[in-house]
Motif scaffolding. Structure first.
Motif, short mmCIF file in Angstrom:
data_model
loop_
_atom_site.label_atom_id
_atom_site.label_comp_id
_atom_site.label_asym_id
_atom_site.label_seq_id
_atom_site.Cartn_x
_atom_site.Cartn_y
_atom_site.Cartn_z
N VAL A 1 -9.57 9.27 6.02
CA VAL A 1 -8.74 9.50 7.39
C VAL A 1 -9.27 8.25 8.25
CG1 VAL A 1 -8.99 10.69 9.54
CG2 VAL A 1 -8.65 11.91 7.35
N ALA A 2 -10.69 7.88 8.11
CA ALA A 2 -11.17 6.86 9.05
C ALA A 2 -10.47 5.36 8.49
CB ALA A 2 -12.75 6.53 8.58
N ILE A 3 -10.10 5.40 6.97
CA ILE A 3 -9.74 3.96 6.75
C ILE A 3 -8.01 4.26 7.14
CG2 ILE A 3 -8.82 2.79 4.43
CD1 ILE A 3 -11.32 3.88 3.31
N ALA A 4 -7.54 5.19 7.02
CA ALA A 4 -6.23 5.28 7.55
C ALA A 4 -6.00 5.08 8.96
CB ALA A 4 -5.61 6.54 7.07
N ALA A 5 -6.88 5.52 9.69
CA ALA A 5 -6.94 4.94 10.94
C ALA A 5 -7.19 3.66 11.61
CB ALA A 5 -8.13 6.05 11.92
N CYS A 6 -7.95 2.99 10.62
CA CYS A 6 -8.19 1.42 10.98
C CYS A 6 -7.15 0.90 10.67
CB CYS A 6 -9.53 1.10 10.12
SG CYS A 6 -11.02 2.08 11.07
N ALA A 7 -6.73 1.04 9.31
CA ALA A 7 -5.33 0.56 8.97
C ALA A 7 -4.08 0.60 9.76
CB ALA A 7 -4.96 0.89 7.60
N LEU A 8 -4.07 1.61 10.38
CA LEU A 8 -3.01 1.89 11.55
C LEU A 8 -3.11 1.17 12.57
CD1 LEU A 8 -2.13 5.80 10.87
CD2 LEU A 8 -0.62 3.87 10.41
N ALA A 9 -4.58 1.23 13.23
CA ALA A 9 -4.73 0.47 14.48
C ALA A 9 -4.47 -1.08 14.31
CB ALA A 9 -6.27 0.85 14.70
N PHE A 10 -5.03 -1.54 13.15
CA PHE A 10 -4.62 -2.99 12.93
C PHE A 10 -3.34 -3.46 12.74
CE2 PHE A 10 -4.37 -6.54 10.03
CZ PHE A 10 -5.26 -7.46 10.54
N ALA B 1 0.95 7.91 3.49
CA ALA B 1 1.20 8.81 2.44
C ALA B 1 0.73 8.45 1.01
CB ALA B 1 2.82 9.30 2.34
N ILE B 2 1.22 7.31 0.81
CA ILE B 2 0.69 6.63 -0.50
C ILE B 2 -0.91 6.55 -0.87
CG2 ILE B 2 0.99 4.94 -1.95
CD1 ILE B 2 3.91 4.32 -0.72
N PHE B 3 -1.33 6.01 0.20
CA PHE B 3 -2.68 5.94 0.23
C PHE B 3 -3.64 7.07 0.14
CE2 PHE B 3 -6.75 5.92 2.85
CZ PHE B 3 -7.63 5.17 1.82
N VAL B 4 -3.26 8.22 0.86
CA VAL B 4 -3.82 9.58 0.85
C VAL B 4 -3.70 10.03 -0.57
CG1 VAL B 4 -3.71 11.59 1.70
CG2 VAL B 4 -3.79 9.83 3.41
N ALA B 5 -2.50 9.95 -1.21
CA ALA B 5 -2.23 10.47 -2.69
C ALA B 5 -3.06 9.75 -3.74
CB ALA B 5 -0.71 10.26 -2.90
N ILE B 6 -3.34 8.46 -3.57
CA ILE B 6 -3.95 7.98 -4.44
C ILE B 6 -5.37 8.09 -4.16
CG2 ILE B 6 -4.76 5.55 -5.10
CD1 ILE B 6 -2.14 4.61 -4.60
N ALA B 7 -6.03 8.08 -2.89
CA ALA B 7 -7.54 8.20 -2.78
C ALA B 7 -8.01 9.51 -2.63
CB ALA B 7 -7.50 7.47 -1.56
N GLY B 8 -6.80 10.60 -2.49
CA GLY B 8 -7.20 11.88 -2.21
C GLY B 8 -8.05 12.65 -3.37
N THR B 9 -8.77 13.66 -3.12
CA THR B 9 -9.42 14.25 -4.17
C THR B 9 -8.91 15.80 -4.43
OG1 THR B 9 -10.69 15.35 -2.54
CG2 THR B 9 -11.75 13.32 -3.08
N GLY B 10 -7.78 15.88 -4.06
CA GLY B 10 -6.95 17.25 -4.24
C GLY B 10 -6.46 17.27 -5.55
N ALA B 11 -5.80 18.55 -5.75
CA ALA B 11 -4.80 18.60 -7.02
C ALA B 11 -4.12 17.50 -7.35
CB ALA B 11 -4.37 20.01 -7.16
N PHE C 1 -2.85 14.72 4.54
CA PHE C 1 -4.19 14.92 4.37
C PHE C 1 -4.51 16.43 3.96
CE2 PHE C 1 -4.59 11.87 8.17
CZ PHE C 1 -5.04 10.74 7.34
N VAL C 2 -3.98 17.31 4.34
CA VAL C 2 -4.38 18.71 4.08
C VAL C 2 -3.91 19.14 2.62
CG1 VAL C 2 -3.79 21.34 4.35
CG2 VAL C 2 -4.23 19.69 6.34
N PRO C 3 -2.71 18.60 2.11
CA PRO C 3 -2.58 19.11 0.76
C PRO C 3 -3.20 18.08 -0.30
CG PRO C 3 -0.65 18.04 1.72
CD PRO C 3 -1.62 18.62 2.85
N ALA C 4 -3.43 16.97 0.10
CA ALA C 4 -3.93 15.88 -0.70
C ALA C 4 -5.47 16.15 -1.01
CB ALA C 4 -3.51 14.46 -0.36
N SER C 5 -6.08 16.85 -0.18
CA SER C 5 -7.40 16.92 -0.25
C SER C 5 -7.95 18.28 -0.86
CB SER C 5 -8.00 16.81 1.10
OG SER C 5 -7.52 17.66 2.06
#
Length: 273
Positions: free
Chosen positions: A13-22, A52-62, A131-135
């Protein structure tokens, strides 16, 4: 949830927030040179799609959850980005942003910076749907995946159709100054907005039964609130009612968001043409 998983989610979440802000900072810099804030719209769609792509790659979910998030978010974001880019590129600044500049005067540069960062925050809040399903280590059932896919297809297909109908109407010079009240626009003043809200509901369907799945109700509600009360209908319809003959009547007879039969006959609407 294990502490390691919590740390991973917080980091994502922190990385996504920083990337969006930048990213929105860069877009803000570009508008300083062009004095045109139009690119904030395609940047917004592209930014969420990339999250969405980043969360899917970095996520720890199913894996199944993350695949759905990646495909759904990327495909939605790509279509909307291309559409908004074609609509806005090298075009006069959207009246909404021009009005902001006029109203803010000397404070426009500073206020636009914070407006762009607010867009980054909004994008992050909407990304809760990813974030929710990907984690979640619990995989969504086949029925929920199919249900989410069905809602997604109707939403993205409906929004694309509404966008095409509007683009064709605007491109026809014979329609200049007239009101679009045919096709999907006969049943809703803003069918594209309706299907945009519906798109975010697809991830709610996907997340039914998952830990923290209730949080995915937030994105569709947030999108509906923004469009109905903040930056969508209020600004757009005030301008259209003032500049297009018949739009006030169209507002009285046609549902603002959810498609619904108009309160007048189709012939009454056609008289505007």
């Amino acid at each position: 949830m294990p502490p390691v998983a919590i740390v991973a989610i917080v980091a994502i979440v922190a990385i996504a927030a920083c990337a969006l802000a930048f990213a929105f900072f860069v877009v803000w810099l570009l508008q300083l040179r062009t004095c045109n804030a139009n690119m904030i719209d395609p940047a917004w769609a592209a930014g969420i799609g990339m999250v969405a792509i980043f969360v899917a790659i970095a996520g720890t979910g199913a894996v199944a959850n993350r695949i759905v998030v990646a495909i759904g978010g990327a495909a939605w974001g790509s279509r909307l980005t291309v559409h908004l880019w074609r609509r806005n590129y090298r075009k006069p600044e959207d009246p909404r942003y021009r009005q902001f500049r006029d109203n803010w005067g000397r404070s426009a540069t500073r206020n636009l910076f914070w407006l762009f960062q607010l867009q980054a925050l909004t994008a992050l809040l909407l990304a809760v749907a990813f974030f929710v399903p990907a984690s979640s280590m619990q995989a969504a059932s086949r029925a929920r995946i199919l249900g989410a896919a069905a809602v997604w297809a109707v939403a993205v297909g409906g929004e694309a159709l509404a966008d095409r109908q509007l683009a064709r109407f605007i491109a026809d010079e014979n329609h200049r100054g007239q009101v679009l009240s045919v096709g999907l626009w006969r049943y809703s003043r803003h069918p594209n907005y309706f299907f945009e809200c519906l798109h975010w509901l697809a991830y709610t369907v996907l997340s039914i039964g998952l830990p923290w799945g209730w949080l995915t109700v937030t994105p569709p509600l947030l999108m509906a609130w923004l469009l109905m009360k903040v930056s969508g209908l209020p600004l757009l319809e005030a301008r259209l009612a003032a500049t297009r003959a018949g739009y006030s009547d169209y507002m009285r007879t046609t549902s603002p968001l959810i498609p619904w039969p108009p309160t007048r006959s189709a012939s009454a609407h056609d008289e505007r043409h």
